[in-house]
Design a protein around this motif. Structure first.
Motif, PDB file in Angstrom:
ATOM      1  N   HIS A  96      37.892  46.260  29.914  1.00  0.00           N
ATOM      2  CA  HIS A  96      36.458  46.539  29.932  1.00  0.00           C
ATOM      3  C   HIS A  96      35.763  45.299  29.421  1.00  0.00           C
ATOM      4  O   HIS A  96      36.053  44.828  28.310  1.00  0.00           O
ATOM      5  CB  HIS A  96      36.122  47.749  29.057  1.00  0.00           C
ATOM      6  N   LEU A  97      34.830  44.747  30.203  1.00  0.00           N
ATOM      7  CA  LEU A  97      34.212  43.467  29.895  1.00  0.00           C
ATOM      8  C   LEU A  97      32.724  43.612  29.615  1.00  0.00           C
ATOM      9  O   LEU A  97      32.049  44.455  30.214  1.00  0.00           O
ATOM     10  CB  LEU A  97      34.388  42.491  31.073  1.00  0.00           C
ATOM     11  N   TRP A  98      32.225  42.783  28.712  1.00  0.00           N
ATOM     12  CA  TRP A  98      30.778  42.631  28.550  1.00  0.00           C
ATOM     13  C   TRP A  98      30.311  41.493  29.453  1.00  0.00           C
ATOM     14  O   TRP A  98      30.861  40.386  29.413  1.00  0.00           O
ATOM     15  CB  TRP A  98      30.428  42.310  27.110  1.00  0.00           C
ATOM     16  N   LEU A  99      29.270  41.767  30.222  1.00  0.00           N
ATOM     17  CA  LEU A  99      28.658  40.777  31.096  1.00  0.00           C
ATOM     18  C   LEU A  99      27.237  40.505  30.619  1.00  0.00           C
ATOM     19  O   LEU A  99      26.603  41.360  29.983  1.00  0.00           O
ATOM     20  CB  LEU A  99      28.641  41.255  32.543  1.00  0.00           C
ATOM     21  N   VAL A 100      26.724  39.310  30.942  1.00  0.00           N
ATOM     22  CA  VAL A 100      25.385  38.914  30.506  1.00  0.00           C
ATOM     23  C   VAL A 100      24.633  38.292  31.680  1.00  0.00           C
ATOM     24  O   VAL A 100      25.230  37.936  32.710  1.00  0.00           O
ATOM     25  CB  VAL A 100      25.447  37.908  29.336  1.00  0.00           C
ATOM     26  N   ASN A 101      23.313  38.166  31.514  1.00  0.00           N
ATOM     27  CA  ASN A 101      22.521  37.475  32.525  1.00  0.00           C
ATOM     28  C   ASN A 101      23.040  36.055  32.710  1.00  0.00           C
ATOM     29  O   ASN A 101      23.527  35.424  31.763  1.00  0.00           O
ATOM     30  CB  ASN A 101      21.047  37.442  32.111  1.00  0.00           C
ATOM     31  N   ASN A 102      22.900  35.545  33.920  1.00  0.00           N
ATOM     32  CA  ASN A 102      23.450  34.231  34.237  1.00  0.00           C
ATOM     33  C   ASN A 102      22.654  33.120  33.547  1.00  0.00           C
ATOM     34  O   ASN A 102      21.444  32.992  33.755  1.00  0.00           O
ATOM     35  CB  ASN A 102      23.437  34.003  35.749  1.00  0.00           C
ATOM     36  N   PRO A 103      23.322  32.315  32.710  1.00  0.00           N
ATOM     37  CA  PRO A 103      22.634  31.191  32.071  1.00  0.00           C
ATOM     38  C   PRO A 103      22.425  30.063  33.071  1.00  0.00           C
ATOM     39  O   PRO A 103      22.975  30.071  34.187  1.00  0.00           O
ATOM     40  CB  PRO A 103      23.611  30.788  30.964  1.00  0.00           C
ATOM     41  N   SER A 138      30.916  37.351  29.526  1.00  0.00           N
ATOM     42  CA  SER A 138      30.521  36.906  28.190  1.00  0.00           C
ATOM     43  C   SER A 138      31.654  36.258  27.404  1.00  0.00           C
ATOM     44  O   SER A 138      31.418  35.631  26.363  1.00  0.00           O
ATOM     45  CB  SER A 138      29.992  38.099  27.385  1.00  0.00           C
ATOM     46  N   GLY A 139      32.883  36.433  27.862  1.00  0.00           N
ATOM     47  CA  GLY A 139      34.036  36.004  27.075  1.00  0.00           C
ATOM     48  C   GLY A 139      34.501  37.059  26.103  1.00  0.00           C
ATOM     49  O   GLY A 139      35.441  36.828  25.338  1.00  0.00           O
ATOM     50  N   MET A 140      33.866  38.226  26.137  1.00  0.00           N
ATOM     51  CA  MET A 140      34.225  39.332  25.253  1.00  0.00           C
ATOM     52  C   MET A 140      34.723  40.507  26.091  1.00  0.00           C
ATOM     53  O   MET A 140      34.090  40.874  27.094  1.00  0.00           O
ATOM     54  CB  MET A 140      33.014  39.806  24.437  1.00  0.00           C
ATOM     55  N   GLY A 141      35.831  41.103  25.677  1.00  0.00           N
ATOM     56  CA  GLY A 141      36.349  42.235  26.420  1.00  0.00           C
ATOM     57  C   GLY A 141      37.415  42.977  25.642  1.00  0.00           C
ATOM     58  O   GLY A 141      37.962  42.471  24.663  1.00  0.00           O
ATOM     59  N   VAL A 142      37.684  44.187  26.092  1.00  0.00           N
ATOM     60  CA  VAL A 142      38.791  44.988  25.567  1.00  0.00           C
ATOM     61  C   VAL A 142      39.866  45.008  26.644  1.00  0.00           C
ATOM     62  O   VAL A 142      39.584  45.328  27.803  1.00  0.00           O
ATOM     63  CB  VAL A 142      38.335  46.418  25.210  1.00  0.00           C
TER      64      VAL A 142
END
Length: 260
Positions: free
Chosen positions: A161-168, A197-201
């Motif tokens: 499961h990943l955190w995604l963010v708006n595109n920089p 985001s580089g963050m995930g489970v």
């Protein structure tokens, strides 16, 4: 702004991967902070200081992760390192100063890429889903939510499961596509195109065919699992900054200058 590497502490050096029998005896969720990158784009700062130890506000960047993990109730932490990694171990010690327990997974100076580093650290991370955090990101992502995400992974037999963010600005096309059902597509043009985001489970099974101590990238594993509908995710609308250049380090210091 002073970006110099902090003085090394006299705290006891933490455990290494060679003595895992002394470490992680309970079953609480674990987290891994990825800290093995060379930081080429941040030279000359990283010629003498590993990127995770560069100061952001009053603390080295990696220490903000340790504080937030502690606040989220995640206290069993693995940190991998390569370039100047002994400085990380000598600075953070066994984690007691932050109320956490740290084990270290040393790599050779060139590093093992993300998947290779995680696969090598699996003996420390155990058989249950675990949280992975990019050590060079400044964020307010809710790490406390990771435990419930881990349960969902197990129940649904998914792999991550990943955190995604708006595109920089430095990644305008995005990495993946977030679908309406919460799954993630490997093509950012499928669904809402966002940046990882580089963050995930992650479930350990994602890395079952990735050899330890060999370099391996994470993206191919994720894309293959996405094509099998085994990766879910969500969008994070709060703070997220990839501290990958000197300019973005300056931005991180502006954001964190009043943090305590």
């Amino acid at each position: 702004m002073n970006h110099s590497c902090p003085n090394l502490s006299k705290h006891a050096i933490g455990y290494t991967i060679s003595n895992i029998s002394q470490f992680f005896l309970d079953t609480h969720m674990k987290a891994m902070i990825l800290a093995a990158g060379r930081g080429e784009r941040m030279r000359p700062l990283t010629d003498t200081c590993p990127k995770p130890l560069l100061k952001v506000g009053k603390e080295p960047l990696i220490c903000w992760h340790l504080r937030r993990l502690k606040q989220a109730g995640i206290t069993e932490i693995v940190i991998n390192y390569a370039w100047l990694g002994e400085q990380i171990e000598q600075t953070l010690g066994n984690g007691a100063q932050y109320g956490v327990n740290i084990a270290y997974s040393p790599e050779l100076s060139g590093g093992l890429e993300t998947a290779g580093g995680i696969a090598t650290a699996l003996p420390l991370l155990g058989n249950e889903p675990f949280l992975v955090i990019n050590g060079d990101v400044l964020t307010d992502i809710d790490f406390q939510a990771a435990a419930s995400m881990a349960q969902i992974l197990t129940q649904k037999q998914q792999l991550a499961h990943l955190w995604l963010v708006n595109n920089p600005a430095h990644n305008p096309e995005g990495d993946f596509g977030l679908l309406s059902d919460g799954l993630i597509a490997s093509d950012p043009h499928n669904g809402q195109g966002l940046t990882f985001s580089g963050m995930g489970v992650y479930h350990p099974d994602l890395f079952q065919h990735t050899p330890a101590h060999q370099a391996a990238k994470l993206a191919p594993l994720l894309r293959a699992a996405m094509d099998k509908q085994q990766i879910s995710g969500q969008k994070h609308d709060g703070l997220w900054l990839d501290v990958g250049t000197i300019e973005r380090l300056e931005e991180a210091n502006r954001l964190a200058e009043n943090w305590v």
